[in-house]
Write a protein that holds these residues in place. Sequence first.
Motif, PDB file in Angstrom:
ATOM      1  N   CYS A 319       0.860  -1.350   0.205  1.00 36.18           N
ATOM      2  CA  CYS A 319      -0.117   0.038  -0.028  1.00 36.18           C
ATOM      3  C   CYS A 319       0.930   1.283  -0.084  1.00 36.18           C
ATOM      4  O   CYS A 319       1.534   1.411   0.918  1.00 36.18           O
ATOM      5  CB  CYS A 319      -0.931   0.011   1.252  1.00 36.18           C
ATOM      6  SG  CYS A 319      -1.942  -1.384   1.313  1.00 36.18           S
ATOM      7  N   SER A 320       0.775   2.021  -1.015  1.00 36.31           N
ATOM      8  CA  SER A 320       1.616   3.123  -1.065  1.00 36.31           C
ATOM      9  C   SER A 320       1.348   4.418  -0.188  1.00 36.31           C
ATOM     10  O   SER A 320       0.202   4.535  -0.004  1.00 36.31           O
ATOM     11  CB  SER A 320       1.754   3.619  -2.742  1.00 36.31           C
ATOM     12  OG  SER A 320       0.265   3.985  -3.055  1.00 36.31           O
ATOM     13  N   GLU A 323      -1.102   7.101   1.794  1.00 37.74           N
ATOM     14  CA  GLU A 323      -2.556   6.432   2.059  1.00 37.74           C
ATOM     15  C   GLU A 323      -2.349   4.826   2.788  1.00 37.74           C
ATOM     16  O   GLU A 323      -3.073   4.108   3.474  1.00 37.74           O
ATOM     17  CB  GLU A 323      -3.359   6.253   0.865  1.00 37.74           C
ATOM     18  CG  GLU A 323      -3.848   7.370   0.207  1.00 37.74           C
ATOM     19  CD  GLU A 323      -2.889   7.966  -0.807  1.00 37.74           C
ATOM     20  OE1 GLU A 323      -1.922   7.713  -0.716  1.00 37.74           O
ATOM     21  OE2 GLU A 323      -3.473   8.835  -1.814  1.00 37.74           O
ATOM     22  N   GLY A 324      -0.898   4.463   2.537  1.00 33.67           N
ATOM     23  CA  GLY A 324      -0.664   3.056   2.966  1.00 33.67           C
ATOM     24  C   GLY A 324      -0.879   2.629   4.191  1.00 33.67           C
ATOM     25  O   GLY A 324      -1.144   1.485   4.707  1.00 33.67           O
ATOM     26  N   SER A 350       5.411   7.470  -4.223  1.00 29.57           N
ATOM     27  CA  SER A 350       4.852   8.750  -4.652  1.00 29.57           C
ATOM     28  C   SER A 350       4.801   8.987  -6.109  1.00 29.57           C
ATOM     29  O   SER A 350       5.740   8.566  -6.928  1.00 29.57           O
ATOM     30  CB  SER A 350       5.151   9.906  -3.892  1.00 29.57           C
ATOM     31  OG  SER A 350       6.489  10.242  -4.326  1.00 29.57           O
ATOM     32  N   LEU A 460       0.234  -3.359  -5.860  1.00 31.32           N
ATOM     33  CA  LEU A 460      -0.051  -2.212  -5.191  1.00 31.32           C
ATOM     34  C   LEU A 460      -1.614  -1.875  -5.067  1.00 31.32           C
ATOM     35  O   LEU A 460      -2.374  -2.157  -5.572  1.00 31.32           O
ATOM     36  CB  LEU A 460       0.370  -0.854  -6.143  1.00 31.32           C
ATOM     37  CG  LEU A 460       1.832  -0.780  -6.166  1.00 31.32           C
ATOM     38  CD1 LEU A 460       2.081   0.305  -7.181  1.00 31.32           C
ATOM     39  CD2 LEU A 460       2.757  -0.821  -5.162  1.00 31.32           C
ATOM     40  N   ASP A 462      -4.027   1.299  -3.484  1.00 32.52           N
ATOM     41  CA  ASP A 462      -3.977   2.776  -3.545  1.00 32.52           C
ATOM     42  C   ASP A 462      -5.366   3.199  -3.662  1.00 32.52           C
ATOM     43  O   ASP A 462      -6.477   2.557  -4.281  1.00 32.52           O
ATOM     44  CB  ASP A 462      -2.975   3.566  -4.528  1.00 32.52           C
ATOM     45  CG  ASP A 462      -2.478   4.738  -4.208  1.00 32.52           C
ATOM     46  OD1 ASP A 462      -3.146   5.366  -3.244  1.00 32.52           O
ATOM     47  OD2 ASP A 462      -1.760   5.263  -4.630  1.00 32.52           O
ATOM     48  N   GLN A 470       1.616   3.194 -10.286  1.00 26.82           N
ATOM     49  CA  GLN A 470       1.696   1.739 -10.939  1.00 26.82           C
ATOM     50  C   GLN A 470       2.304   1.900 -12.420  1.00 26.82           C
ATOM     51  O   GLN A 470       3.457   1.004 -12.428  1.00 26.82           O
ATOM     52  CB  GLN A 470       0.640   1.323 -10.907  1.00 26.82           C
ATOM     53  CG  GLN A 470       0.393  -0.284 -11.635  1.00 26.82           C
ATOM     54  CD  GLN A 470      -1.061  -0.792 -12.014  1.00 26.82           C
ATOM     55  OE1 GLN A 470      -1.756  -0.232 -11.763  1.00 26.82           O
ATOM     56  NE2 GLN A 470      -0.772  -1.828 -12.803  1.00 26.82           N
ATOM     57  N   TYR A 490      -7.519  -0.709  -6.688  1.00 26.52           N
ATOM     58  CA  TYR A 490      -7.804   0.804  -6.552  1.00 26.52           C
ATOM     59  C   TYR A 490      -9.154   0.704  -5.949  1.00 26.52           C
ATOM     60  O   TYR A 490     -10.346   0.106  -6.615  1.00 26.52           O
ATOM     61  CB  TYR A 490      -7.387   1.501  -7.747  1.00 26.52           C
ATOM     62  CG  TYR A 490      -6.192   1.452  -8.267  1.00 26.52           C
ATOM     63  CD1 TYR A 490      -5.106   1.909  -7.587  1.00 26.52           C
ATOM     64  CD2 TYR A 490      -5.812   0.882  -9.302  1.00 26.52           C
ATOM     65  CE1 TYR A 490      -3.780   2.184  -7.892  1.00 26.52           C
ATOM     66  CE2 TYR A 490      -4.436   0.810  -9.814  1.00 26.52           C
ATOM     67  CZ  TYR A 490      -3.737   1.248  -9.117  1.00 26.52           C
ATOM     68  OH  TYR A 490      -2.270   1.382  -9.547  1.00 26.52           O
ATOM     69  N   GLU A 532      -8.556  11.754   0.128  1.00 30.07           N
ATOM     70  CA  GLU A 532      -6.944  11.540   0.170  1.00 30.07           C
ATOM     71  C   GLU A 532      -6.515  12.259   1.477  1.00 30.07           C
ATOM     72  O   GLU A 532      -5.662  11.564   2.214  1.00 30.07           O
ATOM     73  CB  GLU A 532      -6.247  12.243  -1.003  1.00 30.07           C
ATOM     74  CG  GLU A 532      -6.611  11.457  -2.344  1.00 30.07           C
ATOM     75  CD  GLU A 532      -6.006  12.440  -3.483  1.00 30.07           C
ATOM     76  OE1 GLU A 532      -6.170  12.094  -4.623  1.00 30.07           O
ATOM     77  OE2 GLU A 532      -5.503  13.663  -3.123  1.00 30.07           O
ATOM     78  N   ASN A 536      -4.696   9.923   4.263  1.00 29.74           N
ATOM     79  CA  ASN A 536      -3.379   9.912   4.301  1.00 29.74           C
ATOM     80  C   ASN A 536      -2.711  10.082   5.822  1.00 29.74           C
ATOM     81  O   ASN A 536      -3.377  10.576   6.582  1.00 29.74           O
ATOM     82  CB  ASN A 536      -2.601  11.737   3.783  1.00 29.74           C
ATOM     83  CG  ASN A 536      -2.557  11.333   2.233  1.00 29.74           C
ATOM     84  OD1 ASN A 536      -2.747  10.522   1.698  1.00 29.74           O
ATOM     85  ND2 ASN A 536      -2.554  12.621   1.561  1.00 29.74           N
TER      86      ASN A 536
END
Length: 892
Positions: A319-320, A323-324, A350, A460, A462, A470, A490, A532, A536
């Motif tokens: 999870c990037s 947000e991860g 990012s 991933l 996100d 990605q 996603y 977001e 975050n």
Amino acid sequence: MTKQESGCPLLDNVHRVIADRTCSVLSLDIFDTVLWRRVPRPTDTFALLGSRLRDAGLCPPWVTDATMRRMRIGAEKAARRGRDALGTEVSLFDIWRAMPDGVFGAAPLEQLVEAELRLEREITVVDLDVAEVVKAARKQDIQVVLVSDTYFTEDQLALLLDRPELGPMEDVRIFRSNQHGTDKASGLWEIVLRDLGRSPEQIVHVGDHETADHEVPAELGIRTVHYHRLDEPYLEVLKREKEPVRPFGDHAPDLDERDGDFGLTSLRAKAVHSGVPFTTSALDVAWRYGAGVLGPVLTGFAEWAAMKAHEAGTRRLWCSMREGELLSRMINAAARAHGWDVEARPVWLSRFVTSLAGLDAHDTDAVHAFIRTGYRLTVRQALSVLELQPGDVPGLATELDTVIDNGDIADRVARALTETPHLCNRIAVTVTAARERMIRSLRDAGALDAATLAEGELTLVDLGWGGTIQRLLARALDIARLDVRVSGLYLATDDRAEKVYLAGLRAEGYLAQAGHPAHVAATVTRSPEIVEQCVNALCGSLIGFTDDGKPVLAETSDSPSQNAERRTVQDGVLAFQGTWNRYAEASGGAWPDLARPRAARDRLARILVAALEAPTADEASVFGNWTHEDNFGSSQVTTLLPADLKPAVPYLSPGDLDDLDMRDSFWPALLAASDTGLGAMARAIAEGAIAPEAFEPSGEPQETRLRYRTSDDRWHEPIRRRVRINHNGLSFARLAFEHHDTVDISLAIPGRPAIVRVDWIEAKVIAGGRRREHVLRWDKPEDFVGLHYADCRYLGGNLMEFDTPYAAVWLPLARAAGVPAVSSGQITIAFAMLPQSMTGMAPRMPVDRKAERSARAARLTERLREEYRSAGVKGVASGAGRVARRKIGDTR
């Protein structure tokens, strides 16, 4: 901020009374207290019943779900009216006897009653918090009784209450309204007190109804706890989520044939009320947004991502960040609840670091696109992003503080960086080093370990939108010759994800994929900022890595109050997921899932879309003050409710909100929510009560047109915005242009013959040697007097008359800013107009001759100043000669 991980604060006092043995009887309402239904409203059960009866061949196809609901409601009313002297209390058999003859064929009464009872058994759920109260009472040998307004018989209730969570019910007395011929509001409580032989103060009653469970028994001296679920703020949220009107007047929400609304309405209410009182109203709003809006949406998303990984044999999801942190925690909770061997971990990635890691330093177009990704970077900032010093690029030495606000400037910078071999090599070295640092970080996290990759695929997770990270990560890994495919899961993706698919990469969306469903994708990706920000982690964005692969984060401008509110939203999100998983685990595998059914995803999409389209005034007051950092090398910070648009709110119509650019407003609906009238109009259009055309002037649609003139005296093609008249009778237009050599602009404000009152015109332009922003404003009569009017007239004050659709007033932007030219601009006009005949036959407004002479004198004076600046005394003399010749009719 404080909250309770499980249980319900509404019942805390009941637990204390039981523990202290200060009561001898625990009394409970049954429906919406001991049991609740997995449907938004109790009567929605009847809609599901219609589907069951059709499938069983017990009613004809023309009896739709909505029809069945109305028939069943009507039959109950008729049965109650038909009791006469026996009172209004009825049984389920009485209700079905009131159903129309012949509709249900030869099915016996008992079979139809049994069908409804079986459905009630399926969709009713034991309230686990109330079950804990029952367990505590039994432990203290406190008598438990049930008091209910119901049409179910004793045997039918026994079937509904036969649940392991409640334990044995043989010793529980039940007082039913249809048994005693009176309901709780009209005499049942007196019967309860008489039959129990207890004084009122010995009884504690818990129920949801304000009158029957709280006011009436309280008047008798019974201690009551109002176990309310739907308070006013939550009802307002539910109201905005109602589905669009469907054919044949069916306004009922979509319901899954087996699981209703999956219990979302009730569990959201439980999560909303699971937080103990907050210190500020802002934190309460934040909690409710997390528990009641984002909580269910992200719970479904996390469950879907975990399920996808489980079915694909993928043991590790990445999870990037930022947000991860929250997403990985939620995915892991979902996997544990279902017993799946799936683990999610946050990973530092990012858009900025992947863009740099995959940049082709020799491709001018790629460099151009890279430096324009940042918002209004200066040339100096662009060089810094690429790890270049100003002295490394002598050709840009005079433009270091120039803002890259248009394509011409970006082209000059990109060419300067790519046309010189040694600069290309410098950038290539920077890009290579950035890519290697990013890969080292991925290796250290374990994201590139063969043991964690499912058949060489790194997955991933996100929020999504375009899948940029990605795609760029896949490109960087390919450049590094690493045989790793990158896939993505996603929340939603829009049509920008086309590049991901064309690269042959797997990218799946939960609520929307590749822009479909169109309305969901468009709404979520138009206003993604609040989602977001809420998800975050409380840290700056990732701008690079150290040589040993550690993340380098940008500074954050978040205030302490914003951080507290964001943390509270996230706590609310986790509270909902905890509540959901608690019921899922207690069900023994019978709980509905949010991952597979399309109806579940549609319901969650509606929750999120409605929240983005129609935020409440309380949400606007809290989230409007949140700031957004542009990052990507930029220092720009803006608020979600832009300060420069607040004065324009009285002039806006709902259509104007749709026209706003992302940079104008990250969340246009937040503007509407900040104003009662605008918000009401926006809701009316969204609900279909008013057509958008109601705010259009009569006749053909009209447009405000902006044309700009460059120093070569060329006028460029117009930029257009639709003209509307809002509920205040006011109009608004915002138009933007980009050209490095703009001198003047012309504004055809009404786009038709009209008398126009211009309240103000504001121009934000980038200009000057340092390319700084200038704010120019025209809002007083003296500002309008000296302007040039083409096919229109200045009438005095702030009034103008436009004769044709192309009639325009000119604004001398460069001269007003005191510079030779401007390179970009944003023009905002607030005005009111009185449309005139398109034929031009209508009488004209009388002209203020004094104002006309003043305007002519002001234009002449300004023209003389220009001629003096450009050609000295001779120029003034030449200009004066032209004026004299025009006066005597000599046009040579």
